[in-house]
Design a protein around this motif. Structure first.
Motif, PDB file in Angstrom:
ATOM      1  N   UNK A   1      60.882  32.685  62.714  1.00 24.61           N
ATOM      2  CA  UNK A   1      60.877  31.546  61.786  1.00 24.61           C
ATOM      3  C   UNK A   1      62.280  30.935  61.735  1.00 24.61           C
ATOM      4  N   UNK A   2      63.275  31.797  61.622  1.00 25.93           N
ATOM      5  CA  UNK A   2      64.674  31.321  61.576  1.00 25.93           C
ATOM      6  C   UNK A   2      64.999  30.538  62.846  1.00 25.93           C
ATOM      7  N   UNK A   3      64.575  31.079  63.987  1.00 29.78           N
ATOM      8  CA  UNK A   3      64.855  30.409  65.270  1.00 29.78           C
ATOM      9  C   UNK A   3      64.214  29.031  65.308  1.00 29.78           C
ATOM     10  N   UNK A   4      62.943  28.966  64.929  1.00 27.70           N
ATOM     11  CA  UNK A   4      62.223  27.689  65.012  1.00 27.70           C
ATOM     12  C   UNK A   4      62.824  26.679  64.049  1.00 27.70           C
ATOM     13  N   UNK A   5      63.090  27.107  62.820  1.00 29.12           N
ATOM     14  CA  UNK A   5      63.651  26.197  61.814  1.00 29.12           C
ATOM     15  C   UNK A   5      65.034  25.709  62.277  1.00 29.12           C
ATOM     16  N   UNK A   6      65.862  26.628  62.736  1.00 25.71           N
ATOM     17  CA  UNK A   6      67.201  26.247  63.209  1.00 25.71           C
ATOM     18  C   UNK A   6      67.141  25.280  64.375  1.00 25.71           C
ATOM     19  N   UNK A   7      66.278  25.582  65.342  1.00 25.45           N
ATOM     20  CA  UNK A   7      66.168  24.751  66.539  1.00 25.45           C
ATOM     21  C   UNK A   7      65.712  23.338  66.180  1.00 25.45           C
ATOM     22  N   UNK A   8      64.589  23.253  65.465  1.00 24.74           N
ATOM     23  CA  UNK A   8      64.049  21.930  65.131  1.00 24.74           C
ATOM     24  C   UNK A   8      64.948  21.185  64.144  1.00 24.74           C
ATOM     25  N   UNK A   9      65.504  21.927  63.205  1.00 22.86           N
ATOM     26  CA  UNK A   9      66.380  21.304  62.216  1.00 22.86           C
ATOM     27  C   UNK A   9      67.584  20.628  62.860  1.00 22.86           C
ATOM     28  N   UNK A  10      68.308  21.377  63.705  1.00 21.83           N
ATOM     29  CA  UNK A  10      69.499  20.796  64.346  1.00 21.83           C
ATOM     30  C   UNK A  10      69.113  19.652  65.272  1.00 21.83           C
TER      31      UNK A  10
ATOM     32  N   UNK B   1      66.637  17.508  64.878  1.00 23.26           N
ATOM     33  CA  UNK B   1      66.394  16.310  64.069  1.00 23.26           C
ATOM     34  C   UNK B   1      67.707  15.747  63.519  1.00 23.26           C
ATOM     35  N   UNK B   2      68.553  16.645  63.013  1.00 26.41           N
ATOM     36  CA  UNK B   2      69.831  16.211  62.425  1.00 26.41           C
ATOM     37  C   UNK B   2      70.685  15.503  63.468  1.00 26.41           C
ATOM     38  N   UNK B   3      70.718  16.060  64.683  1.00 28.19           N
ATOM     39  CA  UNK B   3      71.544  15.469  65.732  1.00 28.19           C
ATOM     40  C   UNK B   3      70.958  14.166  66.259  1.00 28.19           C
ATOM     41  N   UNK B   4      69.630  14.130  66.424  1.00 28.48           N
ATOM     42  CA  UNK B   4      68.992  12.937  66.991  1.00 28.48           C
ATOM     43  C   UNK B   4      69.090  11.749  66.047  1.00 28.48           C
ATOM     44  N   UNK B   5      68.835  12.006  64.758  1.00 28.31           N
ATOM     45  CA  UNK B   5      68.770  10.905  63.802  1.00 28.31           C
ATOM     46  C   UNK B   5      70.038  10.769  62.983  1.00 28.31           C
TER      47      UNK B   5
ATOM     48  N   UNK C   1      82.024  14.558  58.398  1.00 29.08           N
ATOM     49  CA  UNK C   1      81.203  14.325  57.217  1.00 29.08           C
ATOM     50  C   UNK C   1      79.721  14.342  57.497  1.00 29.08           C
ATOM     51  N   UNK C   2      79.337  14.280  58.746  1.00 31.23           N
ATOM     52  CA  UNK C   2      77.897  14.294  59.051  1.00 31.23           C
ATOM     53  C   UNK C   2      77.361  15.707  58.869  1.00 31.23           C
ATOM     54  N   UNK C   3      76.048  15.796  58.656  1.00 24.60           N
ATOM     55  CA  UNK C   3      75.402  17.087  58.436  1.00 24.60           C
ATOM     56  C   UNK C   3      75.590  17.982  59.670  1.00 24.60           C
ATOM     57  N   UNK C   4      75.533  17.362  60.828  1.00 21.09           N
ATOM     58  CA  UNK C   4      75.713  18.096  62.081  1.00 21.09           C
ATOM     59  C   UNK C   4      77.077  18.775  62.087  1.00 21.09           C
TER      60      UNK C   4
END
Lengths: 421, 304, 225
Positions: free
Chosen positions: C71-80, C82-86, C102-105
């Motif tokens: 779960x941690x892997x999937x959340x981390x992978x997809x989260x970063x 999305x954060x990086x793409x958008x 200052x960006x979330x990334x």
């Protein structure tokens, strides 16, 4: 001193002794002589100006850069005599280029002291000429224009002639020994204990009922070490397929994952056990170095492999992986062509393939004459290197210590051969 | 108080090593975790109770220092940050010290990176070290950040002949053609010095092979200790100098503080880390001795 | 056919690249091929990323051991991703650099990745100690020489080296530990590194020739028959 008036004869007389008309003539003479002095000063100024005019650069030469694609012209010149490190008048140089179209274009502004420039924006077949404008705070001086020059495209880089000869020699040796081996000549290759131990290592895993872990380094398929690791994987996975042992192969690059799957699948097919193969044997983890290491360490601690192969390109993670493998009691066979990581593998692993042994492994394991022939060809290259090193070291030492010019010449020639680019 | 702390720590380590020696000589196994505790104490003690040592620059470090010192004011230096946060503790002190040195001498710095992580590290360096120490420097005039480009050696192959082809703008989008620092820079050959800081690939070795040697540009490197042995073949012909690991960083900081006393009271992480490094080295040497004593004792026992 | 096309590509590209070293008009072709490789590698990332997700989602679905970490892997992978793409949490400009301050990334990079990487790297200190206790034995002549060199370098890289050997007179300065450490790095180490590098270079030539000429094909899943 009393005021005097110059006389026509060139002498002088005190103005107290002058009659009025004589006084007026004297005054006119004085003004005239002042004008002469001023005229003299003006011509002195002009003369000094002529003497102090800004000097242009001299000996401006344009030459086609040798052994290139006709994209570069090299300019050289003698800086203006007014370009001095102390109290110099020159503030900089402007390089101007004229093409067939005729209009000059400023292509570079160079600081004072410059004496060379390379124009990288030329094309073969076009004519170019150049001039340099030396600049000071208030004036400029234009050099003589160079004759039109057309850069030429050279098809061979003769600067690398010796490199070609050496490469050709080594390649010819490889091909010769490959052909010799094909004709049935026996070739001696020394024993490499790390490679001899592969079958036993896999057998150990089978007996203990524990898996084999294969780590092909952390670089991509464009690294020849990764290719070497995959060629060894082909042999190792054939043994694994024969023994029906489990294999785990976590990878750090997606392309390596696809290539490794093909390799293992082919091995299982060759062993007559295609159904035993599964894509899950090879899994992509992450490109990030320490993320990959953390995942592999976790896998080692959970699965407790009996045999670990660490073959390929490694960096700081080498000792972390090797020590963790040691802590779970695995037999470890490592190999890398990164000299910085070799000490860690030698300290922590049971067998280490040092540098070229990694590249020799696939030929060694195959035992195929054509591949063994390539190892012999490599040895010719080593022999050439050894001779050159001994000759060069002797030449440098004797030339320097005993001032023997013949030796110094040999040393300089060898330096020029091996530093040509 | 710090002296008492370090004395106590040395006592603890000394007693622990004695215990380890006795246990090893008796042939009893020693858990790996016990070894780890020794290292923990050896590294933590000098951090908690700071101890610093005098450092003198060795010739490989001093040569680079003197080269930077002798460059005329206004020289343009290219600094490439080719490392990630993992390596930063070892090489960041080098970046700080050499940047301070260059800016003090009035040199202009062009920052770039061949590693993506180098950019974030550079931002922190600018924010935390460079701009506070040199509040009057102006971006574009005294320093510029051209950013990161992917391509490893491919980037170097281009910038050795045409820098602006690979980096047409800085990270803010300002064209380099209108940036004062880059006015006279067409290629890497026009830099007065290139400093590569890092330890992996692409890194110092690639700079020497693809830029320094073919372009005949002076190159100085600051590398992790494990990479330093690989750089010695290039010294002194292709490399001006080598800063190897924390020791190299400490030597450079020491030399900088000695020549420019204003830096004597700034944060000197290299010198600070020599305390833990020294104690850790001593403990590791003790492990080697104890391990060998146990090995020879075991051999003797097996023979009898 | 399946093997012939990759072998042909290997042969053509390998030969062209070797020729390009000696042929000025072809000098830039290496850059072009490197770009080709980078583009292919980027597309291949979809395969790797997809595989990562598939493995962990499967683990999650079947509730295999330690599925929580998946779960941690999937959340981390997809989260970063999305954060990086958008460019979430940044200036709001989707074309801004992904790591703008200052960006979330950038915040996650600074607060999570940096400490994690530093932690993993610091493990080396512990493992070096355990390796030196366990493995550095004077089993034979070469191992003894290695040990002595290691001691000199370890001491030479610390101020203790100067303290311990400071009494040695200047005319015998090479015996002072820091100078001895420098000599070991500059002479035997340098000679050894160069020898290994020459061997590696020749090994790469031999391996590359085998690959280009198609003698070595096991990386393609061929048994070289």
């Amino acid at each position: 001193m009393p005021l005097t008036c110059p006389t026509a004869s060139g002498g002088s007389r005190s103005i107290r002794n002058l009659k009025p008309l004589q006084f007026i003539v004297c005054a006119l003479l004085v003004v005239g002589s002042l004008g002469q002095v001023n005229a003299q000063s003006d011509s002195t100024i002009l003369f000094d100006s002529a003497m102090n005019a800004l000097a242009p650069v001299t000996s401006l030469l344009a030459a086609d850069h040798k052994y290139d694609n006709g994209e570069r012209i090299d300019l050289s010149w003698i800086p203006s005599i007014d370009d001095q490190p102390v109290n110099g008048k020159i503030t900089g140089y402007g390089v101007y280029r004229l093409t067939n179209a005729g209009n000059p274009a400023l292509i570079a502004d160079l600081p004072s002291g410059s004496s060379t420039f390379s124009d990288d924006n030329v094309e073969p077949g076009s004519d170019y000429s150049y001039y340099i404008v030396a600049r000071s705070a208030y004036e400029s001086a234009v050099s003589v224009r160079t004759a039109p020059l057309s850069p030429q495209r050279e098809w061979l880089n003769l600067n690398r002639g010796f490199l070609f000869l050496i490469a050709a020699l080594i390649s010819a040796a490889v091909i010769y020994f490959v052909q010799s081996a094909k004709r049935g000549k026996k070739l001696f290759v020394r024993k490499i204990s790390g490679l001899e131990a592969i079958d036993d290592a896999v057998g150990r895993a089978t007996e203990m009922g524990r898996p084999v872990l294969f780590i092909p380094g952390i670089h991509d398929m464009d690294d020849v070490q990764t290719l070497a690791a995959l060629t060894i994987l082909g042999r190792v996975s054939r043994t694994i397929a024969d023994y029906d042992t489990k294999i785990f192969m976590p990878v750090a690059r997606s392309l390596v994952m696809t290539a490794a799957r093909e390799t293992i699948k082919a091995s299982y097919q060759a062993a007559g056990r295609p159904d035993a193969y599964s894509d899950d044997m090879v899994s992509y983890v992450t490109d990030e170095q320490f993320g990959y290491v953390a995942a592999v360490d976790g896998l080692m601690v959970r699965e407790k492999p009996a045999t670990v192969f660490l073959l390929g390109s490694f960096f700081a993670e080498s000792l972390i992986l090797a020590e963790t493998g040691n802590s779970v009691g695995a037999i470890q066979i490592a190999g890398t062509a990164r000299p910085a990581q070799l000490p860690f593998f030698i300290a922590a692993c049971d067998f280490t393939l040092i540098g070229e042994e990694l590249f020799a492994a696939s030929a060694y394991l195959a035992g195929e004459p054509r591949q063994l022939g390539s190892l012999k060809g490599q040895d010719v290259g080593k022999a050439v290197a050894m001779v050159v090193i001994v000759v060069g070291a002797l030449a440098a030492t004797l030339g320097e210590a005993w001032d023997i010019s013949f030796m110094q010449n040999i040393y300089h020639w060898l330096s020029s051969v091996f530093s040509s680019n | 108080m710090p002296d008492l702390g370090i004395v106590l720590s040395l006592l603890v380590i000394g007693v622990g090593l004695l215990w380890l020696l006795i246990r090893s000589l008796r042939g009893q196994e020693v858990e790996r975790r016990v070894i780890f505790v020794f290292i923990l104490v050896a590294v933590a003690a000098p951090i908690l109770f700071p101890v610093t040592f005098q450092e003198h620059a060795t010739p490989v470090v001093k040569r680079l220092f003197d080269f930077i010192d002798s460059l005329p004011a206004g020289s343009v230096v290219l600094v490439s940050l080719d490392y990630d946060p993992a390596m930063a503790p070892e090489v960041q002190p080098m970046t700080n010290a050499m940047s301070r040195h260059c800016l003090t001498k009035g040199h202009k710095i062009v920052f770039m990176g061949l590693w993506a992580t180098g950019q974030s590290i550079l931002m922190s360096t600018l924010q935390d070290i460079i701009l506070p120490d040199f509040p009057n420097i102006v971006e574009g005039k005294d320093f510029v950040n051209v950013g990161y480009k992917a391509g490893n050696e491919g980037v170097l192959n281009v910038i050795v002949t045409d820098f602006k082809k690979m980096f047409p703008t800085d990270v803010n989008g300002t064209p380099l053609d209108s940036t004062p620092i880059m006015a006279d820079i067409r290629s890497c050959r026009d830099f007065d010095l290139i400093l590569s800081i890092g330890g992996g690939r692409p890194g110092a070795k690639e700079w020497v092979l693809f830029v320094g040697d073919p372009g005949n540009v002076p190159i100085g490197v600051g590398v992790a200790a494990v990479t330093a042995p690989q750089m010695y073949p290039y010294y002194p012909q292709q490399l001006v100098g080598i800063l190897g690991g924390v020791k190299g960083a400490a030597e450079y900081e020491s030399e900088l503080a000695h020549r420019y006393p204003r830096f004597a009271h700034t944060d000197q992480p290299g010198l600070r880390m020599m305390g833990p490094q020294t104690l850790a080295h001593v403990v590791i040497m003790a492990f080697i001795v104890i391990g060998n004593l146990a090995f020879f004792r075991g051999k003797k026992v097996r023979r009898t | 056919m399946r093997r012939l096309i990759p072998l042909a590509i290997t042969f053509v590209v390998g030969t062209v690249l070797i020729v390009s070293v000696f042929t000025p008009p072809l000098e830039n072709i290496e850059r072009t091929f490197t770009l080709f490789f980078d583009i292919i590698a980027v597309f291949a990332f979809f395969l790797g990323g997809g595989n990562l997700l598939r493995v962990h989602i499967s683990k999650l679905r079947r509730r295999k051991q330690d599925w929580g970490f998946s779960v941690v892997t999937i959340v981390g992978f997809l989260g970063m991703l999305m954060i990086g793409l958008f460019k979430l949490g940044g200036s709001g400009n989707i074309a801004a650099p992904v790591d703008e301050t200052g960006s979330l990334f950038y915040i996650i990079f600074d607060a999570v990745l940096v400490p994690l990487q530093s932690t993993m790297y610091s493990l080396l200190a512990f493992f070096v100690a355990s390796a030196s206790y366990r493995a550095f034995r004077a089993k034979n002549r070469e191992a003894t020489l290695l040990l002595i060199a290691a001691f000199v370098i370890l001491l030479g890289r610390t101020p203790f080296g100067t303290m311990v050997s400071g009494w040695i007179p200047e005319w015998l300065s090479i015996a002072q530990i820091p100078n001895l450490a420098i000599w070991i790095m500059n002479s035997p180490n340098l000679a050894g590194q160069r020898a290994i590098l020459i061997g590696i270079g020749l090994g790469v030539i031999s391996m590359s020739l085998r690959l280009i000429l198609g003698i070595e094909r096991s990386y393609l899943g061929d048994d070289n028959a």
